[in-house]
Each structure stands twice: as structure tokens, then as C-alpha cells.
Write a protein that holds these residues in place. Structure first.
Motif, PDB file in Angstrom:
ATOM      1  N   GLY A   1     -32.198  14.296 -68.546  1.00 55.25           N
ATOM      2  CA  GLY A   1     -31.418  14.818 -67.408  1.00 55.25           C
ATOM      3  C   GLY A   1     -30.228  14.081 -67.009  1.00 55.25           C
ATOM      4  O   GLY A   1     -29.368  14.397 -66.110  1.00 55.25           O
TER       5      GLY A   1
ATOM      6  N   MET B   1     -31.461  25.116 -68.514  1.00 54.36           N
ATOM      7  CA  MET B   1     -30.040  25.067 -67.923  1.00 54.36           C
ATOM      8  C   MET B   1     -29.810  26.232 -67.382  1.00 54.36           C
ATOM      9  O   MET B   1     -29.769  27.615 -68.094  1.00 54.36           O
ATOM     10  CB  MET B   1     -29.231  24.703 -69.064  1.00 54.36           C
TER      11      MET B   1
ATOM     12  N   LEU C   1     -27.921  14.845 -71.727  1.00 54.89           N
ATOM     13  CA  LEU C   1     -28.971  15.405 -71.306  1.00 54.89           C
ATOM     14  C   LEU C   1     -30.066  14.457 -71.582  1.00 54.89           C
ATOM     15  O   LEU C   1     -31.043  14.225 -70.911  1.00 54.89           O
ATOM     16  CB  LEU C   1     -29.336  16.939 -71.974  1.00 54.89           C
TER      17      LEU C   1
ATOM     18  N   CYS D   1     -30.518  20.677 -64.066  1.00 57.39           N
ATOM     19  CA  CYS D   1     -31.762  21.270 -64.984  1.00 57.39           C
ATOM     20  C   CYS D   1     -32.975  21.066 -64.515  1.00 57.39           C
ATOM     21  O   CYS D   1     -33.184  20.403 -63.722  1.00 57.39           O
ATOM     22  CB  CYS D   1     -31.310  20.439 -66.243  1.00 57.39           C
TER      23      CYS D   1
ATOM     24  N   VAL E   1     -27.095  15.989 -65.355  1.00 58.27           N
ATOM     25  CA  VAL E   1     -27.138  17.377 -65.470  1.00 58.27           C
ATOM     26  C   VAL E   1     -28.097  17.994 -64.754  1.00 58.27           C
ATOM     27  O   VAL E   1     -29.152  17.810 -64.536  1.00 58.27           O
ATOM     28  CB  VAL E   1     -27.481  17.804 -66.965  1.00 58.27           C
TER      29      VAL E   1
END
Length: 246
Positions: free
Chosen positions: A176, A49, A67, A186, A184
Motif C-alpha cells: 500500500g 484499485m 504499491l 487501495c 496508494v
């Protein structure tokens, strides 16, 4: 020397290769049709992140992002129902926290919830930003352990367990995000599924870059080097990378 530097840069790119998710309807899905009688398993993956994505505008009160999400199908089976790891960001200067949660169903149909909150600060974070963190979620005999790198955050809280029920016929997971919403930004790599509860030594092996193949009980390993091609795959487990078309 210049050629050697180029070689090192290329080598570093290979060993750090991961799937980048932009948070805009991009995620990884995994389906597991299992045959176990009781829900005993471990899910592990590495996630990065970036700090810039951990800070939100001052006028936004809070923002939740999932996540990782696991859903058991069907929902009527007593025992584990769902498991998730999410971020609850706040406009406070110190940032927000990571929430780790598992839901179960007892034999009377009552919901049982295990929830742990972990600081994930934008500055001096207990869980580092801008680098890969190994997440390892363990479920066995109603107990839920949640490792961020080598720290089991479940051990920092009052121990809670679910009623020990049966394993659902199918586990659906997303990494994710949770699908079309709440995704998210990432990077994710090294998704691994095991049919046993990993020990701290097993977790340390994964955190230190060890090959999941060296850990007993491995069912599937997806390096996620730009795609969802497995390095090891149990026939009943499949993964798919959902990326938006440019």
C-alpha cells in the motif's frame, strides 16, 4: 426473501473483507528474518484499485505511487537488493501504467536492474480496476516473475536475470506504499509468503480464491480482515497494519 437477501449481503461482506488504505500514511509492513542460503520465495496478495484513484487532474504531469516494496537488509550482500510494484500515472486520457522492478548487486558491487512496464489504464485496463487483482511476485535463481492475475508479465518481455547471490538475513516489505510517503488508496487482503517459486498452477489456485494453506511452501498468510492477525505464521515473519488515528 428479505431475510435471505440480508444474509447474502452479510456473507458477501465477509468473503470480500479487506483492509482499506486511504493513501494518507496508511500501509502494511512485514518483516521476515530468513535462514535460506539463496533468495527463492514468492509474495502474493490481492489488491483493489478504484478507477477514481487511477485518474489524475489534467494539470498534473505525472504521479508515481509505490504499491509494494521489498528491501533486503543489509544492502552489502550480493544478490537481490529490492523489489517493487508501482504506478506511474499520467494526465493522458488513457491513464498510466504499472511498473514492476527488481534490483540486484553483483559480486563487483555493480547494480543490476530488471524492469517491466505494464499498462494499467483507467478505461479498458489490462489490469482491472474496481475489483480485486491477485499480484504474485516470484524470485528464484536470479529470475523475477511478476503475475497480475494469471498473466506473467515478465514472460512478455526480454528475460533478464540477476547474478545469483546470497539471501539477505532480513526482508522488509510494505504493502500500500513505502511508509510515510508515496502511499496508494487501495484495499489489500490475503498477503501470503512462500519459501519456493510458485508455478502457474499454484498462481491459478490463488487467483481463483483457493486457500493459501493448500499451496506447498506456505510460510505465512495474513487475510487482512481489518487487522494483521495471521491465519498461518512462520515465527520469523511478522506483519503490522499502520492506520492513521481518526
Amino acid at each position: 426473501m428479505k431475510r435471505f437477501s440480508i444474509f447474502l449481503a452479510a456473507f458477501a461482506a465477509v468473503i470480500s473483507s479487506a483492509v482499506e488504505l486511504n493513501g494518507n500514511k496508511e500501509f502494511i509492513s512485514l518483516n521476515w528474518k530468513n535462514t535460506m542460503a539463496r533468495p527463492v520465495f514468492t509474495v502474493s496478495f490481492k489488491v483493489r484499485m478504484d478507477k477514481k484513484n487511477m485518474v489524475i487532474p489534467a494539470h498534473v504531469k505525472n504521479r508515481g505511487r509505490i504499491l509494494f516494496n521489498l528491501s533486503c537488509q543489509p544492502k552489502t550482500v550480493p544478490g537481490l537488493q529490492s523489489m517493487k510494484l508501482f504506478f506511474q500515472m499520467t494526465a493522458h486520457p488513457t491513464g498510466g501504467y504499472a511498473g514492476i522492478q527488481a534490483d540486484g548487486l553483483d559480486y563487483k558491487g555493480k547494480n543490476e536492474k530488471i524492469r517491466y512496464n505494464v499498462y494499467w489504464r483507467a478505461a479498458n485496463s489490462q489490469v482491472p480496476t474496481d475489483e480485486f487483482v491477485t499480484v504474485t511476485l516470484v524470485y528464484a535463481d536470479g529470475r523475477f516473475d511478476a503475475y497480475l492475475n494469471q498473466q506473467n508479465h515478465a514472460a512478455l518481455h526480454k528475460l533478464m536475470t540477476h547474478t545469483v547471490g546470497f539471501a539477505a538475513p532480513e526482508f522488509k516489505m510494505t504493502f500500500g506504499g513505502s511508509g510515510a510517503r508515496y502511499n496508494v488508496p487501495c484495499a489489500i487482503k490475503d498477503i501470503a509468503i512462500f519459501d519456493r517459486a510458485l508455478t502457474l498452477d499454484d498462481v491459478k489456485h490463488l487467483v481463483n480464491g483457493g486457500n493459501p494453506k493448500d499451496v506447498v511452501g506456505l510460510l505465512a498468510h495474513y487475510p487482512m480482515e481489518k487487522n494483521a492477525v495471521p491465519a498461518v505464521s512462520y515465527p520469523q515473519i511478522s506483519a503490522k497494519l499502520h492506520k492513521r488515528k481518526k
